[in-house]
Scaffold this motif. Structure first.
Motif: not given
Length: 347
Positions: A243-253
């Motif tokens: 996902d291009t949304d940085p927030w989504a990457h944060e949730q993945a982390a």
């Protein structure tokens, strides 16, 4: 009756005050039993027309959960005390859900885990500017219990799945915006005073209730619904990462730091709970899960890392690889099986 729960009748209102401030009013077996006893006594008492649940003033927690340290100690042994705690707690949750009189929970402060169980199933749930709501159980190797399998999948879209897996916090008016609280009252003092003075419940609540503005998570709803609608944690993680949304990457982390076992249990719990039509059946399912998961290595390790040693570095069981994944699937399947005569009896 334990002095950690204070019960009395004030002007036709049965008042339950949590009084374990050093533990942010975390619930013990005795506290749950005390609450249940009061509710039973008041259910058919004509002198009691409603119940108000609050906590001792001067503390920042409404109820921070259950006494997880004691549960872990039991789980490392024969597990009997842990099973007894969950039996009493979950029976109380069901009693609140089915209570025939108005049950008003003043969620004025930290409301997590067990605190959610004694509030969110009531007829009236009041969030304030001090409310911090969360179900952080996957971070200690547990799962979002106390009826999480009922109310979380019934929130809009996949909001409940996101809250359950990541342990994300909602604050203040966002708790009402999410549909968890029924009312939002920024400061609760005057509301509480009028309720305990015997004021008309609906009129008092309407007087102080305020509309919830757009929640802090509003801009992430599309990503939540798009990524958290999958049926496996792996699929959710895959959806979040590209996902291009940085927030989504944060949730993945965040998911990489949670117990893989807990994530798998929680996701299936919510998917099963969404299909169930009986609250009591959800509680029976969760009792089976609680009795089993609290005797696993991940739960013991999660409590050690977060609550006991506080190093926040849990070493979760390694489920990486095809064979390990198959073993995890088999372990999860077993957790949902009946306990037979030991099942929670609610019907």
């Amino acid at each position: 009756m334990t002095d950690e729960v204070i019960t009395r009748i004030e002007n036709g209102v049965g008042r339950i005050t949590l009084n374990r401030p050093k533990a942010l009013h975390a619930l013990t077996t005795e506290m749950c039993a005390g609450m249940a006893g009061a509710l039973t006594a008041w259910e058919h008492d004509p002198a009691v027309r409603a119940v108000v649940v609050d906590h001792m003033e001067g503390t920042r927690g409404f109820c921070a959960g259950g006494d997880i340290r004691k549960v872990a100690e039991s789980g490392r042994g024969d597990g009997v005390a842990a099973a007894d705690f969950f039996r009493v707690e979950y029976t109380l949750n069901a009693q609140i859900k089915h209570y025939p009189k108005p049950y008003i929970a003043l969620m004025d402060g930290i409301t997590m885990g067990g605190g959610v169980g004694i509030s969110v199933h009531g007829s009236h749930r009041i969030a304030t500017d001090r409310t911090i709501f969360a179900m952080p159980e996957t971070g200690i190797g547990l799962f979002p219990d106390v009826g999480g399998g009922w109310f979380l999948p019934r929130l809009d879209g996949e909001l409940g799945t996101w809250l359950a897996l990541t342990g994300a916090q909602l604050r203040g008016s966002d708790v009402k915006a999410a549909g968890i609280a029924t009312h939002y009252v920024p400061v609760i003092d005057d509301l509480k005073a009028e309720l305990l003075a015997g004021g008309d419940i609906d009129a008092v609540l309407a007087k102080y209730d305020r509309p919830a503005p757009q929640p802090a998570y509003a801009s992430h709803v599309a990503a939540i619904d798009r990524c958290f609608d999958k049926d496996t944690v792996t699929a959710i993680s895959i959806a979040l990462n590209p996902d291009t949304d940085p927030w989504a990457h944060e949730q993945a982390a965040i998911l990489t730091k949670r117990s893989p076992q807990s994530l798998a249990v929680a996701l299936r719990q919510l998917r099963e709970g969404r299909k169930m039509t009986s609250f009591d059946d959800v509680m029976i399912m969760e009792y089976r899960l609680a009795c089993r998961i609290t005797r696993t290595r991940d739960f013991s390790e999660g409590v050690r890392a977060v609550i006991e040693d506080k190093d926040n570095q849990p070493q979760w069981a390694d489920w990486v690889g095809e064979a390990a994944g198959q073993t995890l699937s088999a372990a999860i399947e077993l957790m949902f099986e009946s306990l037979g005569k030991l099942d929670l009896q609610l019907h």
